[in-house]
Design a protein around this motif. Structure first.
Motif, PDB file in Angstrom:
ATOM      1  N   ASN A 270       0.939  -1.120   0.025  1.00  0.00           N
ATOM      2  CA  ASN A 270      -0.230   0.170  -0.342  1.00  0.00           C
ATOM      3  C   ASN A 270       1.256   1.187  -0.165  1.00  0.00           C
ATOM      4  O   ASN A 270       1.155   1.609   0.907  1.00  0.00           O
ATOM      5  N   SER A 271       0.932   1.753  -0.702  1.00  0.00           N
ATOM      6  CA  SER A 271       1.540   3.020  -0.773  1.00  0.00           C
ATOM      7  C   SER A 271       1.489   4.296  -1.210  1.00  0.00           C
ATOM      8  O   SER A 271       2.040   5.124  -1.821  1.00  0.00           O
ATOM      9  N   ALA A 272       0.215   4.331  -1.813  1.00  0.00           N
ATOM     10  CA  ALA A 272      -0.945   5.031  -2.040  1.00  0.00           C
ATOM     11  C   ALA A 272      -1.200   6.575  -1.305  1.00  0.00           C
ATOM     12  O   ALA A 272      -0.973   5.769  -0.260  1.00  0.00           O
ATOM     13  N   GLY A 273      -1.047   7.754  -1.520  1.00  0.00           N
ATOM     14  CA  GLY A 273      -0.992   8.804  -0.478  1.00  0.00           C
ATOM     15  C   GLY A 273      -1.453  10.351  -0.797  1.00  0.00           C
ATOM     16  O   GLY A 273      -1.059  10.096  -2.220  1.00  0.00           O
ATOM     17  N   LEU A 274      -2.185  11.009   0.333  1.00  0.00           N
ATOM     18  CA  LEU A 274      -2.592  12.241  -0.040  1.00  0.00           C
ATOM     19  C   LEU A 274      -1.368  12.839   1.027  1.00  0.00           C
ATOM     20  O   LEU A 274      -2.022  12.614   2.593  1.00  0.00           O
ATOM     21  N   THR A 275      -0.684  14.176   0.680  1.00  0.00           N
ATOM     22  CA  THR A 275      -0.112  14.905   1.961  1.00  0.00           C
ATOM     23  C   THR A 275      -0.582  16.316   1.713  1.00  0.00           C
ATOM     24  O   THR A 275       0.197  17.296   1.738  1.00  0.00           O
ATOM     25  N   SER A 276      -1.585  16.363   0.967  1.00  0.00           N
ATOM     26  CA  SER A 276      -1.962  17.912   0.963  1.00  0.00           C
ATOM     27  C   SER A 276      -2.083  18.497   2.436  1.00  0.00           C
ATOM     28  O   SER A 276      -1.967  17.675   3.848  1.00  0.00           O
ATOM     29  N   ARG A 277      -1.481  20.137   2.687  1.00  0.00           N
ATOM     30  CA  ARG A 277      -1.816  20.404   3.804  1.00  0.00           C
ATOM     31  C   ARG A 277      -3.231  20.833   5.566  1.00  0.00           C
ATOM     32  O   ARG A 277      -4.498  21.338   3.912  1.00  0.00           O
ATOM     33  N   GLY A 278      -2.485  20.926   5.759  1.00  0.00           N
ATOM     34  CA  GLY A 278      -3.705  21.290   6.962  1.00  0.00           C
ATOM     35  C   GLY A 278      -3.181  21.354   8.302  1.00  0.00           C
ATOM     36  O   GLY A 278      -2.692  20.808   8.592  1.00  0.00           O
ATOM     37  N   THR A 279      -3.354  22.208   8.694  1.00  0.00           N
ATOM     38  CA  THR A 279      -2.941  22.389  10.469  1.00  0.00           C
ATOM     39  C   THR A 279      -4.450  21.399  11.606  1.00  0.00           C
ATOM     40  O   THR A 279      -6.034  21.976  10.873  1.00  0.00           O
ATOM     41  N   LEU A 280      -4.389  21.583  12.236  1.00  0.00           N
ATOM     42  CA  LEU A 280      -5.275  21.315  13.267  1.00  0.00           C
ATOM     43  C   LEU A 280      -6.382  22.500  13.246  1.00  0.00           C
ATOM     44  O   LEU A 280      -7.938  22.323  13.040  1.00  0.00           O
ATOM     45  N   LEU A 281      -6.019  23.665  12.878  1.00  0.00           N
ATOM     46  CA  LEU A 281      -7.151  24.310  13.451  1.00  0.00           C
ATOM     47  C   LEU A 281      -8.003  24.935  11.532  1.00  0.00           C
ATOM     48  O   LEU A 281      -9.028  25.706  11.663  1.00  0.00           O
ATOM     49  N   ASP A 282      -6.965  25.219  10.778  1.00  0.00           N
ATOM     50  CA  ASP A 282      -7.623  25.611   9.608  1.00  0.00           C
ATOM     51  C   ASP A 282      -8.339  24.025   8.480  1.00  0.00           C
ATOM     52  O   ASP A 282      -8.508  23.640   7.521  1.00  0.00           O
ATOM     53  N   THR A 283      -8.262  22.802   9.016  1.00  0.00           N
ATOM     54  CA  THR A 283      -8.755  21.596   8.472  1.00  0.00           C
ATOM     55  C   THR A 283      -9.518  21.177   7.934  1.00  0.00           C
ATOM     56  O   THR A 283     -10.526  21.725   9.338  1.00  0.00           O
ATOM     57  N   THR A 284     -10.241  21.140   7.266  1.00  0.00           N
ATOM     58  CA  THR A 284     -12.279  20.825   7.281  1.00  0.00           C
ATOM     59  C   THR A 284     -12.332  19.123   6.901  1.00  0.00           C
ATOM     60  O   THR A 284     -11.204  18.962   6.734  1.00  0.00           O
ATOM     61  N   PRO A 285     -14.113  19.063   7.521  1.00  0.00           N
ATOM     62  CA  PRO A 285     -13.389  18.029   7.565  1.00  0.00           C
ATOM     63  C   PRO A 285     -13.939  17.468   6.273  1.00  0.00           C
ATOM     64  O   PRO A 285     -13.450  16.547   6.245  1.00  0.00           O
ATOM     65  N   GLU A 286     -13.910  18.164   5.122  1.00  0.00           N
ATOM     66  CA  GLU A 286     -13.942  17.183   4.022  1.00  0.00           C
ATOM     67  C   GLU A 286     -12.646  16.911   3.771  1.00  0.00           C
ATOM     68  O   GLU A 286     -12.101  15.620   3.148  1.00  0.00           O
ATOM     69  N   LEU A 287     -11.485  17.866   4.221  1.00  0.00           N
ATOM     70  CA  LEU A 287      -9.768  17.615   4.403  1.00  0.00           C
ATOM     71  C   LEU A 287      -9.682  16.066   4.973  1.00  0.00           C
ATOM     72  O   LEU A 287      -9.057  15.450   4.139  1.00  0.00           O
ATOM     73  N   PHE A 288      -9.774  16.289   6.179  1.00  0.00           N
ATOM     74  CA  PHE A 288      -9.953  15.520   6.750  1.00  0.00           C
ATOM     75  C   PHE A 288     -10.440  13.975   6.476  1.00  0.00           C
ATOM     76  O   PHE A 288      -9.548  12.615   6.578  1.00  0.00           O
ATOM     77  N   ASP A 289     -11.576  13.435   5.733  1.00  0.00           N
ATOM     78  CA  ASP A 289     -11.828  12.720   5.385  1.00  0.00           C
ATOM     79  C   ASP A 289     -11.401  12.363   3.776  1.00  0.00           C
ATOM     80  O   ASP A 289     -11.319  11.112   3.880  1.00  0.00           O
ATOM     81  N   GLN A 290     -11.194  13.600   3.052  1.00  0.00           N
ATOM     82  CA  GLN A 290      -9.919  12.753   2.217  1.00  0.00           C
ATOM     83  C   GLN A 290      -8.766  11.909   2.769  1.00  0.00           C
ATOM     84  O   GLN A 290      -8.671  11.036   2.090  1.00  0.00           O
ATOM     85  N   HIS A 291      -7.985  12.782   3.368  1.00  0.00           N
ATOM     86  CA  HIS A 291      -6.766  11.740   3.956  1.00  0.00           C
ATOM     87  C   HIS A 291      -6.963  10.220   4.624  1.00  0.00           C
ATOM     88  O   HIS A 291      -6.625   9.292   4.535  1.00  0.00           O
ATOM     89  N   VAL A 292      -8.447  10.430   5.820  1.00  0.00           N
ATOM     90  CA  VAL A 292      -8.731   9.152   5.973  1.00  0.00           C
ATOM     91  C   VAL A 292      -9.040   8.101   4.656  1.00  0.00           C
ATOM     92  O   VAL A 292      -8.512   6.742   4.917  1.00  0.00           O
ATOM     93  N   ALA A 293      -9.907   8.979   3.720  1.00  0.00           N
ATOM     94  CA  ALA A 293     -10.135   7.832   3.175  1.00  0.00           C
ATOM     95  C   ALA A 293      -8.763   7.035   2.215  1.00  0.00           C
ATOM     96  O   ALA A 293      -8.799   6.078   1.928  1.00  0.00           O
ATOM     97  N   ILE A 294      -8.073   7.909   1.551  1.00  0.00           N
ATOM     98  CA  ILE A 294      -6.429   7.665   0.907  1.00  0.00           C
ATOM     99  C   ILE A 294      -5.524   7.084   2.065  1.00  0.00           C
ATOM    100  O   ILE A 294      -5.029   5.943   1.933  1.00  0.00           O
ATOM    101  N   ASN A 295      -5.648   7.354   3.244  1.00  0.00           N
ATOM    102  CA  ASN A 295      -4.206   6.935   3.739  1.00  0.00           C
ATOM    103  C   ASN A 295      -4.419   6.309   4.488  1.00  0.00           C
ATOM    104  O   ASN A 295      -3.223   5.175   5.184  1.00  0.00           O
TER     105      ASN A 295
END
Length: 258
Positions: free
Chosen positions: A89-114
């Protein structure tokens, strides 16, 4: 004799970067290789390269953020070759986000791929191995940032840290099935994806690799080919009984201070 002679290997996220390097190394070691990716162009080009060199390879188009497609990638390999022996499993998403500016949509994208994609690919692969009562090996490409990471990688770190836990949990659960599952926490690596990330998020210029290398202890970024050789070792019988290990493949030492 190659380390992976006659093994059927699926490399998810294998059309470029570390995944493509793993696919090349696996073919050199005698494996039949399938690679997945969202874009047919790079995937088909890699397969053409591998087959032209005398290897046997297959491209499977898949969006690994979709659990169904992650499972289907394994099903396609089993349908084509009759089994799956090794999964990376080598697929990965590394788009940026901090604790304060991460949206639920970005969080879900990271969980989905990573995390979710690897979970369900592993589920399908281990199910085939268990049904055949055959040994198998899995390597998850994780990240040294999973130990804590930079502030701008909050959702990435959260998902990859989950993958560390999953790696150990699944390894423990299936050790009596002779399925060995390990992970690799890779450091800063020179890939196509990292080049795009540096340019998109950090205003990097054409010389960013040289500037980064000059600040690192070994004077270079991690190289995909070097990582690939280590992954092949973990996939092969040469690595013995090792399972449930998450290895730091990096030039920085966790806990070390200057």
């Amino acid at each position: 004799m190659g380390l992976l002679d006659d093994k059927v290997v699926l490399v998810n996220g294998g059309s470029q970067g570390v995944g493509a390097a793993v696919a090349r190394a696996a073919v050199r070691e005698g494996a039949v290789v399938a690679v997945t990716g969202r874009r047919p162009g790079p995937g088909e080009a890699l397969v053409a390269e591998l087959t032209a060199a005398g290897g046997k390879a297959l491209y499977v188009r898949a969006d690994l953020s979709d659990a169904g497609q992650a499972k289907a990638s394994v099903a396609r390999v089993v349908e084509t070759y009759g089994r799956i022996d090794c999964l990376v499993n080598s697929a990965g998403l590394t788009s940026r986000g901090t604790l304060l500016d991460t949206t639920p949509e970005l969080f879900d994208q990271h969980v989905a791929i990573n995390l979710k994609g690897p979970f369900f690919a592993m589920q399908a692969a281990v199910a085939d191995m268990v049904a055949r009562e055959a040994p198998g090996t899995i390597v998850n490409i994780i990240t040294s940032s999973a130990h804590g990471g930079q502030p701008f990688l909050a959702p990435y770190v959260a998902a990859k840290a989950g993958l560390i836990g999953l790696t150990r949990n699944a390894a423990h659960a299936h050790r009596w099935d002779r399925v060995r599952i390990n992970g690799l926490n890779i450091g800063w690596t020179a890939t196509e994806g990292e080049d795009a990330t540096q340019r998109a998020f950090h205003e990097a210029g054409d010389d960013w690799r040289e500037e980064a290398a000059a600040k690192l202890p070994m004077g270079k970024l991690g190289q995909p080919d070097e990582i690939a050789e280590f992954v092949v070792f973990l996939l092969s019988d040469r690595s013995g009984v090792v399972t449930g290990s998450v290895i730091d493949w990096d030039q920085n030492v966790l806990g070390g201070l200057d």
